[in-house]
Scaffold this motif. Structure first.
Motif, mmCIF file in Angstrom:
data_model
loop_
_atom_site.group_PDB
_atom_site.id
_atom_site.type_symbol
_atom_site.label_atom_id
_atom_site.label_comp_id
_atom_site.label_asym_id
_atom_site.label_seq_id
_atom_site.Cartn_x
_atom_site.Cartn_y
_atom_site.Cartn_z
ATOM 1 N N HIS A 226 -32.805 23.859 69.741
ATOM 2 C CA HIS A 226 -32.678 24.685 70.934
ATOM 3 C C HIS A 226 -33.626 25.878 70.784
ATOM 4 O O HIS A 226 -33.264 26.901 70.219
ATOM 5 C CB HIS A 226 -31.235 25.156 71.112
ATOM 6 C CG HIS A 226 -30.229 24.044 71.054
ATOM 7 N ND1 HIS A 226 -29.646 23.519 72.176
ATOM 8 C CD2 HIS A 226 -29.719 23.354 70.010
ATOM 9 C CE1 HIS A 226 -28.804 22.550 71.832
ATOM 10 N NE2 HIS A 226 -28.838 22.438 70.521
ATOM 11 N N TYR A 227 -34.847 25.732 71.262
ATOM 12 C CA TYR A 227 -35.826 26.798 71.141
ATOM 13 C C TYR A 227 -35.569 27.877 72.185
ATOM 14 O O TYR A 227 -35.413 27.583 73.362
ATOM 15 C CB TYR A 227 -37.242 26.246 71.310
ATOM 16 C CG TYR A 227 -37.636 25.243 70.249
ATOM 17 C CD1 TYR A 227 -37.651 25.602 68.903
ATOM 18 C CD2 TYR A 227 -37.996 23.951 70.581
ATOM 19 C CE1 TYR A 227 -38.010 24.690 67.924
ATOM 20 C CE2 TYR A 227 -38.369 23.031 69.615
ATOM 21 C CZ TYR A 227 -38.378 23.407 68.287
ATOM 22 O OH TYR A 227 -38.734 22.506 67.323
ATOM 23 N N MET A 228 -35.558 29.139 71.753
ATOM 24 C CA MET A 228 -35.326 30.259 72.660
ATOM 25 C C MET A 228 -36.546 31.159 72.660
ATOM 26 O O MET A 228 -37.078 31.504 71.607
ATOM 27 C CB MET A 228 -34.093 31.057 72.238
ATOM 28 C CG MET A 228 -33.700 32.125 73.264
ATOM 29 S SD MET A 228 -32.144 32.961 72.859
ATOM 30 C CE MET A 228 -32.717 34.164 71.666
ATOM 31 N N VAL A 229 -37.012 31.529 73.860
ATOM 32 C CA VAL A 229 -38.175 32.412 73.985
ATOM 33 C C VAL A 229 -37.856 33.496 75.006
ATOM 34 O O VAL A 229 -37.116 33.269 75.960
ATOM 35 C CB VAL A 229 -39.440 31.634 74.433
ATOM 36 C CG1 VAL A 229 -39.871 30.643 73.380
ATOM 37 C CG2 VAL A 229 -39.205 30.924 75.766
ATOM 38 N N ALA B 47 -37.269 34.054 64.842
ATOM 39 C CA ALA B 47 -36.931 35.375 65.371
ATOM 40 C C ALA B 47 -37.358 35.461 66.824
ATOM 41 O O ALA B 47 -38.403 34.946 67.208
ATOM 42 C CB ALA B 47 -37.611 36.475 64.559
ATOM 43 N N CYS B 48 -36.544 36.120 67.649
ATOM 44 C CA CYS B 48 -36.821 36.258 69.075
ATOM 45 C C CYS B 48 -36.493 37.685 69.499
ATOM 46 O O CYS B 48 -35.421 38.209 69.153
ATOM 47 C CB CYS B 48 -36.004 35.251 69.885
ATOM 48 S SG CYS B 48 -36.386 35.219 71.641
ATOM 49 N N SER C 25 -32.477 32.871 64.956
ATOM 50 C CA SER C 25 -31.995 31.519 65.205
ATOM 51 C C SER C 25 -32.155 30.692 63.933
ATOM 52 O O SER C 25 -33.278 30.444 63.485
ATOM 53 C CB SER C 25 -32.790 30.887 66.360
ATOM 54 O OG SER C 25 -32.434 29.523 66.522
ATOM 55 N N LEU C 26 -31.036 30.283 63.347
ATOM 56 C CA LEU C 26 -31.059 29.491 62.126
ATOM 57 C C LEU C 26 -31.257 28.018 62.473
ATOM 58 O O LEU C 26 -30.427 27.415 63.157
ATOM 59 C CB LEU C 26 -29.756 29.658 61.335
ATOM 60 C CG LEU C 26 -29.646 30.894 60.434
ATOM 61 C CD1 LEU C 26 -29.720 32.188 61.227
ATOM 62 C CD2 LEU C 26 -28.362 30.839 59.610
ATOM 63 N N ASP C 27 -32.399 27.482 62.051
ATOM 64 C CA ASP C 27 -32.718 26.070 62.276
ATOM 65 C C ASP C 27 -32.680 25.701 63.754
ATOM 66 O O ASP C 27 -32.384 24.561 64.111
ATOM 67 C CB ASP C 27 -31.758 25.163 61.494
ATOM 68 C CG ASP C 27 -31.795 25.442 60.006
ATOM 69 O OD1 ASP C 27 -32.906 25.603 59.481
ATOM 70 O OD2 ASP C 27 -30.720 25.508 59.379
ATOM 71 N N ALA C 28 -32.987 26.686 64.626
ATOM 72 C CA ALA C 28 -32.993 26.477 66.084
ATOM 73 C C ALA C 28 -31.646 25.978 66.589
ATOM 74 O O ALA C 28 -31.569 25.239 67.561
ATOM 75 C CB ALA C 28 -34.102 25.504 66.490
#
Length: 409
Positions: free
Chosen positions: A393-396, A336-337, A348-351
């Motif tokens: 794909h990590y999102m922050v 979650a982001c 984000s499912l499985d990044a």
């Protein structure tokens, strides 16, 4: 029709005589320049030594950060792709991305020149990105100023599943990185005895050195999962009890350890009622300034819980926020982001697959397929997609800042 000359505001005598009007440095720096973008301020540091010294101070950086937050109505995001392969050194590329805009292009804003060990989920605080590697090496960077620092090596750990915490301590005006480690562990397949330690590294507020300092030991072994930081506190998931029998995995009980950056003490708090332990498919995160627990009871469902915690008592209460049905079953877990709207969260499912979730009704809107639908704008105008390549794909969330990691210039 133009204003009559007699009613126009008259110029100051100096200006009328052709003289220059000098703006006091205090007004120029802290009233005008402090509101400019970071990239402009980085260039203006070369104007003179006085400007360079002032812009480099933590006071100027904090004021700039607060004004930037107050004037922004959107939350920017960073994407940090990571190739899923063996523990070999990799390049770190950081991209800016705004999923709320009708554009599926992520623009490269920073790349490090050297390879670093394979990393886990990046952490963000006030424009600084912490990148923890699975080897114990830890890196902190500011993508806007391009500062990239490797933190000193820490206390050796007998296991390799450690994580680090990263956040701001309002009581001291500094930034802190915390990590847990095992000095030793029991022998045999059913391990129930641990010698666990915890340490903190502090930077900011003009500190000249970066070094780890031991704290009080945690009351329970901390799990190798990414912790969450809220102002002044770190939240770790810990193994409170483990049954020493054949059903050990099913009878594990977890607790949440809240570490206070101010007095460096631990308090113990319960998991939400939906789960006795932080399962492999679950994550903790921060949403709207609150501790959040994302529980995935099945590949097609997610339940989101929010914690009420004022940080001053020893009670955390959990409230279910929303149960969501996923259009695509997840393989591992759902991240979650946060977004600019507290009633909206990105899942984000499985990044890989990114969805925008309305927390009021649980509806989902596909934002982008980060593997095939997201274009990466690289150097020299080159655009590409990762496609079927094995990338996470990590999102922050992200905000630009002038904050420094090392000593000020």
């Amino acid at each position: 029709m133009s204003e009559p000359i007699s009613k126009r505001r008259r110029l100051a005598p100096e200006a009328a005589a052709g003289g220059d009007i000098k703006i006091p440095d205090e007004v120029l720096l802290f009233g005008i320049l402090v509101r400019l973008p970071v990239k402009s301020l980085v260039r203006f540091k070369s104007v003179c030594k006085a400007w360079c010294a002032t812009i480099a101070t933590s006071h100027f950086a904090r004021l700039h950060l607060e004004l930037a937050r107050a004037s922004s109505s959107t939350v920017a995001h960073l994407l940090v792709p990571r190739k899923e392969q063996r523990a070999v050194p990799v390049f770190v590329n950081i991209y800016s991305f705004q999923p709320s805009v009708e554009s599926n292009v992520a623009k490269l804003i920073m790349t490090n020149k050297d390879r670093i060990p394979k990393f886990t989920i990046p952490l963000h605080c006030d424009g600084l990105i912490l990148i923890p590697s699975i080897t114990g090496h830890t890196f902190v960077c500011n993508p806007t100023t391009k500062e990239f620092v490797e933190l000193p090596l820490d206390t050796p750990n007998v296991v390799s599943n450690q994580r680090v915490a990263f956040g701001f301590d309002p009581s001291s005006g500094t930034y802190k990185v915390a990590r847990h480690f095992l000095r030793s562990r029991g022998e045999g397949k059913k391990v129930t005895e641990f010698d666990v330690g915890h340490e903190v590294l502090t930077f900011g507020d003009g500190r000249e050195t970066l070094e780890w300092k031991a704290t009080i030991d945690p009351p329970y072994p901390i799990k190798g999962r990414t912790p969450i930081c809220l102002p002044g506190f770190f939240y770790w998931s810990a193994v409170q009890s483990v049954a020493d029998d054949a059903y050990q995995a099913e009878l594990t009980t977890d607790a949440i350890l809240r570490f206070s950056m101010h007095d460096e003490t631990f308090t113990v708090h319960p998991n939400p009622p939906c789960r006795s332990c932080l399962g492999f498919t679950d994550v903790m995160c921060e949403l709207g300034g609150k501790l959040c627990y994302v529980h995935s009871p099945s590949p097609s469902q997610v339940s989101i819980w929010l914690a009420q915690d004022d940080g001053h008592n020893n009670v955390i209460t959990w409230t279910p926020r929303r149960r969501v049905s996923l259009p695509i079953p997840r393989s591992v877990r759902v991240f979650a982001c946060a977004s600019a709207d507290q009633d909206t969260v990105f899942l984000s499912l499985d990044a890989r697959d990114l969805f925008k979730c309305n927390l009021n009704d649980g509806s989902l809107e596909k934002a982008v397929d980060m593997s095939h639908g997201l274009w990466y704008h690289h150097e020299e105008g080159v655009k590409f997609v990762h496609g079927s390549l094995p990338f996470s794909h990590y999102m922050v969330p992200y905000v630009e800042s002038l904050l420094r990691i090392g000593p000020s210039c």
